[in-house]
Design an enzyme around this catalytic site. Structure first.
Site, short mmCIF file in Angstrom:
data_model
loop_
_atom_site.label_atom_id
_atom_site.label_comp_id
_atom_site.label_asym_id
_atom_site.label_seq_id
_atom_site.Cartn_x
_atom_site.Cartn_y
_atom_site.Cartn_z
CG HIS A 133 -12.63 -6.13 5.53
ND1 HIS A 133 -12.79 -4.79 5.25
CD2 HIS A 133 -12.24 -6.19 6.82
CE1 HIS A 133 -12.50 -4.09 6.32
NE2 HIS A 133 -12.18 -4.91 7.29
NE ARG A 185 -8.90 -9.97 -7.02
CZ ARG A 185 -8.68 -9.18 -5.99
NH1 ARG A 185 -7.44 -8.85 -5.66
NH2 ARG A 185 -9.69 -8.70 -5.28
CE LYS A 231 -2.57 -3.13 -0.19
NZ LYS A 231 -2.95 -3.55 -1.52
C1 MV4 Z 1 -10.38 2.81 5.01
C2 MV4 Z 1 -11.63 3.03 5.61
C3 MV4 Z 1 -11.86 4.26 6.16
N1 MV4 Z 1 -10.90 5.21 6.15
N2 MV4 Z 1 -9.46 3.79 5.00
C4 MV4 Z 1 -11.05 -1.81 4.14
C5 MV4 Z 1 -10.40 -2.70 3.16
C6 MV4 Z 1 -9.25 -1.96 2.58
N3 MV4 Z 1 -9.35 -2.07 1.16
C7 MV4 Z 1 -9.39 -0.57 3.08
N4 MV4 Z 1 -10.55 -0.52 3.90
C8 MV4 Z 1 -10.97 0.64 4.46
N5 MV4 Z 1 -10.07 1.65 4.44
C9 MV4 Z 1 -9.72 4.95 5.58
N6 MV4 Z 1 -8.79 5.90 5.60
C10 MV4 Z 1 -12.57 2.01 5.59
C11 MV4 Z 1 -12.24 0.81 5.03
C12 MV4 Z 1 -13.28 -0.17 5.08
C13 MV4 Z 1 -13.89 -0.64 3.92
C14 MV4 Z 1 -13.49 -0.22 2.67
C15 MV4 Z 1 -14.10 -0.69 1.55
C16 MV4 Z 1 -15.14 -1.58 1.68
C17 MV4 Z 1 -15.54 -2.03 2.90
C18 MV4 Z 1 -14.93 -1.57 4.04
C19 MV4 Z 1 -15.36 -2.02 5.28
C20 MV4 Z 1 -14.75 -1.56 6.40
C21 MV4 Z 1 -13.70 -0.65 6.31
#
Ligand code: MV4
Length: 495
Positions: free
Chosen positions: A235, A292, A116
């Site tokens: 997730h 992917r 990341k």
């Molecule tokens: C975040 C967020 C809130 N704020 N970043 C979850 C998986 C990963 N791809 C990043 N994720 C998140 N990052 C910040 N700065 C909330 C999530 C997140 C989330 C993101 C996408 C889809 C579902 C989610 C469920 C919980 C938290």
């Protein structure tokens, strides 16, 4: 020229890839584990080779064995599907070293986007909106606390090597920061062998919107609109749709352009997905790039009319993209439900067993991508996804109605599935109106709603049985076939 493709995967996605290959006149080779000797993907292929015991680490993750088999059977290319080796940069590199074509991105793009912080660094100069935070790993706790206070709580500590929600910790208030920081580093170290973490402002009620991109080997890159995947559980996506219920055309264009910039930033080639978080004020932020073909790619296929696997194969063969974004239009609305062998009334615990009944829905606008059939056991070794139910309608309402109809046609017995949960979501006012975020399941779902429904069904069934008995009694002597039929209209629920 690609004449023969080895598909380094199993289940629905292996079949999905082979179908496109077959339409293109390309031969397919399946690989299978001892647990998958009789699996549909093994039988669908033109050729099939055993690669090892059931456990993934001894079969579907054995890159060395898979490359050896590909060479032995005379394949020109390997398609990795999703999961397993699909985002393994070393595997992609070994495939190329063996003189084979990897149907996916260059190893370097996989490597960059797999970390990341490397991803953030790569896109830094491209003017892409990012969540406020650090773009370097932080180990100095005092400095970290300073930065966190400057950003403002709540903040999120993320593992650089994480992704898909692994290795994240929310910190609501300053006093919790140092202890959470220690935990995050420890977790990242033990889970990924890399303790580096970074800090971001926590976006509180985000929606998950992702843009599909395709890039060829000649520097052409297009975005193929968005998918929204906000209905998730820990997730794990459960429902995906395209287009998003809330994105305007102007936003879609901006996000598309930014997604293409992200792809260019890492010299991306082939199909990829750029993930964004959307906050309550409709600001979007780049999150990560998935290197992917994704599980939910069919909803994009529905609304674009494209076959993404064919596009992947053509790109890998060196062809030029013949898709122009300004000539593209969104056609209707598509929704996908992931049908997992999981019990939504029991905390979505995997429910292993045999598929006694397995009848798939069909008819207008219904597509089922699956890798199972009646009588098959769900192996414990792999992901419990049985199928993807995809519907396509003229608009979102039409697609929702179609999904409910398709769920009702789907007959599965022997294992609990997420089908009733899907029906619950489709009928929920928050989903219908588009007013939801990534906390939908947490905010709106209680397992009791499904158990209550089951009990109601049981009592209706009992009532029907009594009715039927009385009807038979009443008409005895008149001939059963002439008896008036009582409609079971009250069993049907309006959406
Ligand atoms: C975040 C967020 C809130 N704020 N970043 C979850 C998986 C990963 N791809 C990043 N994720 C998140 N990052 C910040 N700065 C909330 C999530 C997140 C989330 C993101 C996408 C889809 C579902 C989610 C469920 C919980 C938290």
């Amino acid at each position: 020229m690609i004449r023969k493709i080895l598909v380094a995967n199993r289940g629905e996605i292996a079949i999905r890839v082979m179908r496109s290959a077959r339409e293109m006149g390309i031969e397919s080779v399946a690989v299978y584990s001892e647990a998958d000797r009789k699996a549909p993907h093994t039988r669908y292929a033109d050729e099939a080779v055993l690669i090892g015991p059931a456990a993934s680490k001894d079969s579907y993750l054995r890159g060395d064995v898979i490359i050896e088999k590909a060479l032995a059977c005379g394949a020109d290319a390997i398609h990795p599907g999703y999961g397993f080796l699909s985002e393994n940069a070393d595997f992609a590199r070994e495939v190329a070293k063996a003189g084979l074509i990897f149907i996916g991105p260059p190893p370097e793009a996989i490597r960059i986007m797999g970390n990341k912080l490397a991803a953030k660094a790569a896109v830094k100069d491209y003017d892409i909106p990012m969540v406020p935070g650090t773009d370097e790993p932080i180990s100095d706790k005092k400095k970290a606390l300073e930065i966190a206070s400057k950003i403002g709580f709540p903040i999120l500590i993320k593992a650089a090597a994480g992704g898909g929600g692994k290795g994240m910790r929310i910190v609501d208030r300053e006093p919790e920061f140092l202890s959470q920081m220690d935990r995050a580093v420890g977790e990242a170290q033990s889970a990924f062998g890399d303790g580096s973490v970074f800090i971001e402002k926590y976006v509180e009620k985000p929606r998950h919107v992702e843009i599909q991109v395709l890039c060829d080997q000649h520097g052409n890159c297009v975005d193929l609109f968005e998918r929204e995947c906000s209905v998730q559980r820990r997730h794990q996506k459960v429902i995906e749709e395209a287009p998003s219920a809330v994105i305007t055309d102007e936003m879609r264009r901006r996000m598309g352009r930014d997604a293409v910039k992200v792809a260019r930033a890492c010299n991306y080639v082939n199909a990829g997905t750029v993930e964004f978080l959307l906050d309550a004020n409709m600001n979007y932020y780049f999150l990560e790039m998935n290197t992917r073909l994704q599980v939910e790619h069919p909803v994009t296929e529905c609304i674009t009319g494209l076959d993404l696997v064919k596009e992947q194969i053509k790109i890998a063969a060196g062809k030029k993209l013949d898709i122009r974004r300004d000539k593209m239009e969104i056609n209707g609305h598509a929704i996908e439900l992931r049908v997992y062998a999981e019990d939504p009334t029991n905390n979505f615990l995997p429910d292993i067993g045999t598929l006694h009944t397995y009848e798939t829905p069909s008819g207008p606008g219904v597509r089922v991508d699956d890798g199972y059939e009646a009588g098959m056991e769900i192996p414990i070794y792999y992901d419990p996804m049985i199928a993807k139910l995809i519907v396509h309608g003229k608009d979102r309402k039409d697609a929702i109605e179609r999904m409910i109809r398709a769920i009702d046609e789907y007959k599965i017995s022997g294992v609990a599935t997420t089908l009733p949960f899907g029906r619950f979501v489709m009928q929920h006012p928050a989903f219908e109106s588009g007013d939801f975020d990534t906390h939908f399941v947490q905010n709106h779902f209680r397992p009791e709603v499904l158990t209550a429904e089951r009990e109601e069904e049981a009592s209706i069934a009992a009532l029907l049985a009594v009715n039927e008995l009385e009807r038979k009694k009443a008409v005895s002597g008149r001939g059963l076939d002439k008896a008036p039929l009582r409609g079971n209209w009250y069993l049907r629920r309006k959406s």
